[in-house]
Write an enzyme that holds these catalytic residues in place. Structure first.
Site, PDB file in Angstrom:
ATOM      1  N   ARG A  10      45.252 -43.403 -20.452  1.00  0.00           N
ATOM      2  CA  ARG A  10      44.977 -44.831 -20.501  1.00  0.00           C
ATOM      3  C   ARG A  10      43.655 -45.160 -21.197  1.00  0.00           C
ATOM      4  O   ARG A  10      43.446 -46.292 -21.632  1.00  0.00           O
ATOM      5  CB  ARG A  10      44.936 -45.405 -19.077  1.00  0.00           C
ATOM      6  CG  ARG A  10      46.284 -45.393 -18.361  1.00  0.00           C
ATOM      7  CD  ARG A  10      46.133 -45.938 -16.946  1.00  0.00           C
ATOM      8  NE  ARG A  10      47.390 -45.986 -16.224  1.00  0.00           N
ATOM      9  CZ  ARG A  10      48.258 -46.993 -16.272  1.00  0.00           C
ATOM     10  NH1 ARG A  10      47.990 -48.045 -17.023  1.00  0.00           N
ATOM     11  NH2 ARG A  10      49.375 -46.961 -15.576  1.00  0.00           N
ATOM     12  N   LYS A  63      53.791 -28.981  -9.479  1.00  0.00           N
ATOM     13  CA  LYS A  63      54.179 -29.343  -8.130  1.00  0.00           C
ATOM     14  C   LYS A  63      53.368 -30.566  -7.691  1.00  0.00           C
ATOM     15  O   LYS A  63      52.316 -30.831  -8.288  1.00  0.00           O
ATOM     16  CB  LYS A  63      53.973 -28.161  -7.178  1.00  0.00           C
ATOM     17  CG  LYS A  63      52.511 -27.859  -6.806  1.00  0.00           C
ATOM     18  CD  LYS A  63      52.468 -26.759  -5.782  1.00  0.00           C
ATOM     19  CE  LYS A  63      51.059 -26.512  -5.304  1.00  0.00           C
ATOM     20  NZ  LYS A  63      50.509 -27.566  -4.440  1.00  0.00           N
ATOM     21  N   HIS A  66      51.140 -21.916 -10.037  1.00  0.00           N
ATOM     22  CA  HIS A  66      50.071 -21.086 -10.615  1.00  0.00           C
ATOM     23  C   HIS A  66      49.889 -19.761  -9.878  1.00  0.00           C
ATOM     24  O   HIS A  66      49.383 -18.800 -10.441  1.00  0.00           O
ATOM     25  CB  HIS A  66      48.752 -21.850 -10.661  1.00  0.00           C
ATOM     26  CG  HIS A  66      48.129 -22.106  -9.319  1.00  0.00           C
ATOM     27  ND1 HIS A  66      48.469 -23.183  -8.528  1.00  0.00           N
ATOM     28  CD2 HIS A  66      47.207 -21.415  -8.625  1.00  0.00           C
ATOM     29  CE1 HIS A  66      47.767 -23.153  -7.414  1.00  0.00           C
ATOM     30  NE2 HIS A  66      46.986 -22.094  -7.438  1.00  0.00           N
ATOM     31  N   GLU A 115      42.231 -21.001   3.374  1.00  0.00           N
ATOM     32  CA  GLU A 115      41.128 -21.604   2.626  1.00  0.00           C
ATOM     33  C   GLU A 115      39.993 -21.905   3.587  1.00  0.00           C
ATOM     34  O   GLU A 115      40.221 -22.261   4.748  1.00  0.00           O
ATOM     35  CB  GLU A 115      41.591 -22.892   1.942  1.00  0.00           C
ATOM     36  CG  GLU A 115      42.675 -22.697   0.902  1.00  0.00           C
ATOM     37  CD  GLU A 115      43.082 -24.009   0.256  1.00  0.00           C
ATOM     38  OE1 GLU A 115      42.557 -24.315  -0.827  1.00  0.00           O
ATOM     39  OE2 GLU A 115      43.912 -24.724   0.846  1.00  0.00           O
ATOM     40  N   ASP A 117      52.416 -28.488   0.762  1.00  0.00           N
ATOM     41  CA  ASP A 117      51.471 -28.151  -0.295  1.00  0.00           C
ATOM     42  C   ASP A 117      51.494 -26.672  -0.645  1.00  0.00           C
ATOM     43  O   ASP A 117      51.288 -26.304  -1.804  1.00  0.00           O
ATOM     44  CB  ASP A 117      50.053 -28.560   0.146  1.00  0.00           C
ATOM     45  CG  ASP A 117      49.048 -28.484  -0.999  1.00  0.00           C
ATOM     46  OD1 ASP A 117      49.411 -28.849  -2.133  1.00  0.00           O
ATOM     47  OD2 ASP A 117      47.913 -28.070  -0.753  1.00  0.00           O
ATOM     48  N   HIS A 158      54.277 -21.786  -2.909  1.00  0.00           N
ATOM     49  CA  HIS A 158      53.567 -20.513  -3.061  1.00  0.00           C
ATOM     50  C   HIS A 158      54.101 -19.424  -2.132  1.00  0.00           C
ATOM     51  O   HIS A 158      54.462 -18.329  -2.569  1.00  0.00           O
ATOM     52  CB  HIS A 158      52.069 -20.699  -2.784  1.00  0.00           C
ATOM     53  CG  HIS A 158      51.402 -21.696  -3.669  1.00  0.00           C
ATOM     54  ND1 HIS A 158      51.801 -21.938  -4.959  1.00  0.00           N
ATOM     55  CD2 HIS A 158      50.348 -22.527  -3.449  1.00  0.00           C
ATOM     56  CE1 HIS A 158      51.019 -22.864  -5.492  1.00  0.00           C
ATOM     57  NE2 HIS A 158      50.141 -23.238  -4.587  1.00  0.00           N
ATOM     58  N   LYS A 179      43.495 -24.943   6.075  1.00  0.00           N
ATOM     59  CA  LYS A 179      42.168 -25.254   5.553  1.00  0.00           C
ATOM     60  C   LYS A 179      41.141 -25.085   6.673  1.00  0.00           C
ATOM     61  O   LYS A 179      41.467 -25.140   7.846  1.00  0.00           O
ATOM     62  CB  LYS A 179      42.125 -26.677   5.001  1.00  0.00           C
ATOM     63  CG  LYS A 179      42.976 -26.846   3.738  1.00  0.00           C
ATOM     64  CD  LYS A 179      42.801 -28.217   3.126  1.00  0.00           C
ATOM     65  CE  LYS A 179      43.593 -28.329   1.825  1.00  0.00           C
ATOM     66  NZ  LYS A 179      43.077 -27.438   0.770  1.00  0.00           N
TER      67      LYS A 179
END
Length: 514
Positions: free
Chosen positions: A69, A176, A206, A244, A263, A268, A366
């Site tokens: 944009r 994703k 990835h 994580e 997620d 994964h 997390k």
């Protein structure tokens, strides 16, 4: 005088596709990145493209077109890419490489509903094919939310940019999340496949581009050492972990609509399960690999009852190392009343002769104890133990642990006698590390995946069938969670909620502490 038979001469390495000294170099091509001003493009895609160019893996006329944009000129776009490359590229900055890459950069300003902007883009690609030798070969990277896929695909179809001239190709690369359940994933596949045939669609996960993930197949199928015990006769259970140590941070608003299971587990971790559990493919090519993964995913289901075989949680305030961090409900942009999980664990089983009775425990979260991704195959205890309990008090179960990140490698844990006059057996580790064993530096995952898309190698990209099967596995768990209460709190810096430990303790097992 010596004479030579032509058939005895060594093959010319410049003509031998199997010569490993020769890198795989993409042919004439270009790439359009939609959403080029987003975090993913700035932090990963643009640096990866530069690194490929710096390694000599992109053609001389490679052209990068950004679409967004912002009202940018070509020079503005070059400055933006330059800043991203200098900050995040893996390889050293080379002015000559940069000059060649920047020469082919262009920027088109517009929204995804702007037909005039897409007409301008189509004209630019046609002109670029003539002036830079891209040969009509274009990859469209949709680094945008899935809600906009249909708009972009429709515009690419309307302008003819999705249809390749004879002898050329057009491909689309999508990120994703691939939907939020099986129904939405199927609809997303329908939207994309209505414009691009399945063999032209590359879905980026990835994690599948990481060196250690690919080494799973080498570990299993190249070595006779491992295959005999890679089954239910010897394996007690399998743990697949992605932990994580960070919180949701600036992604709180986005994360609140996704959660840990969608997620990470759906893509994964279930993909890692497929690679660990699948049968040996007939050959190392995309069709054979995808065939075997589809077979194993078709045989996989979540184990019930879910109140005993799954766990979910939200991190609360606590100590992350030496730093005291706030809890999820205090994170800016996150709804304090939300029931979105930051920790998810589930038990899966595979209905096959190889894996019957072996639970696969998948977990992600997390604000856990440390950042680590690993696959641990935990062995059964020997049927007979000649040593008494005192001699083996410090002995655990044998294990093979594949470390995906960080410290990529493979660890084997087994028992050994402690030096001394007494008989005492204790766990020891045999540790293979990529960093110590190879001088070559592993490419970043996005480098490999972008190059594979340009080379039409779909080995590391999940098919639409794999995506829909993954949702079919996870959907019952997500539905149960949606209908049954809130996630359990767990303090930041720990390894998740108590319910996750109970999942394994009920069967006499325990999570690894990586």
């Amino acid at each position: 005088m010596l004479s030579f038979n032509k058939q005895q001469l060594p093959a010319n390495p410049l003509r031998d596709p199997n010569d490993k000294r020769l890198p795989r170099i993409a042919g004439p091509s270009g790439m359009v990145i939609f959403g080029v001003t987003g975090d993913l493009a700035r932090k990963k895609l643009l640096p990866a493209i530069y690194d490929l160019a710096n390694r000599g893996l992109l053609p001389a006329g490679f052209t990068l077109v950004g679409y967004g944009r912002r009202d940018w000129s070509k020079e503005d776009f070059e400055k933006y890419v330059h800043a991203a490359v200098v900050k995040s590229a893996r390889t050293d900055f080379d002015e000559n490489v940069w000059a060649r890459l920047a020469e082919g950069m262009q920027f088109i300003s517009g929204s995804f509903a702007d037909e005039a902007a897409f007409d301008k883009l189509a004209a630019l690609l046609e002109e670029t094919d003539k002036t830079r030798g891209t040969g009509g070969n274009w990859a469209y990277y949709l680094s945008i939310p899935p809600d906009y896929f249909e708009d972009v695909c429709r515009q690419l179809d309307r302008t003819g940019m999705a249809r390749a001239p004879k002898g050329s190709w057009r491909r689309v690369i999508i990120e994703k999340p691939f939907g939020h359940d099986q129904e939405s994933a199927a609809e997303l596949n329908r939207v994309v496949n209505a414009v691009f045939p399945e063999n032209s669609v590359f879905r980026i996960d990835h994690y599948l581009g990481k060196e250690t993930v690919q080494n799973i197949m080498a570990l299993r199928f190249v070595n006779q050492l491992f295959e005999p015990f890679w089954n239910a006769n010897y394996i007690d259970h399998v743990q697949i972990t992605m932990a994580e140590d960070i919180g949701v941070g600036g992604r709180a608003g986005y994360y609140d609509t996704i959660g840990a299971a969608r997620d990470v587990i759906q893509n994964h971790l279930i993909q890692l399960l497929a690679l660990v559990a699948m049968e040996e493919p007939l050959a190392f090519d995309p069709a054979q690999l995808q065939t075997e993964k589809v077979k194993i995913l078709s045989a996989t289901r979540a184990v019930e009852p879910f109140d005993l075989t799954t766990a979910r949680g939200q991190y609360s305030a606590g100590w992350q190392g030496s730093e005291f961090v706030q809890g999820l409900r205090d994170e800016e942009g996150f709804d304090p009343a939300s029931s979105t999980e930051t920790y998810a664990a589930c038990t899966l089983e595979i209905s096959s002769r190889r894996w019957a009775g072996v639970p696969f425990y998948l977990r992600t979260g997390k604000r856990l104890g440390r950042r680590v991704t690993e696959i641990a195959l935990i062995f059964k205890s020997p049927p007979h133990q000649p040593f008494d309990l005192g001699q083996t008090a410090s002995l655990g179960q044998n294990a093979v642990v594949i470390r995906v990140q960080p410290d990529e490698g493979v660890l084997m844990r087994f028992g050994s006698k402690v030096p001394g006059s007494a008989m005492e057996v204790r766990d020891v580790n045999m540790d293979f590390s990529y960093a110590e064993s190879f001088t070559e530096e592993s490419p970043e995952a996005y480098e490999r995946l972008i190059l594979d898309a340009l080379l039409d190698n779909s080995s590391l990209f999940p098919s639409n069938t794999e995506v829909e099967l993954s949702w079919e596995i996870l959907d019952p768990v997500l539905q149960y969670w949606a209908e049954n209460g809130r996630p359990e709190d767990y303090p930041a810096g720990t390894w998740g909620p108590r319910s996750a430990d109970l999942m394994l303790e009920r069967s006499g097992r325990a999570w690894r502490r990586p």
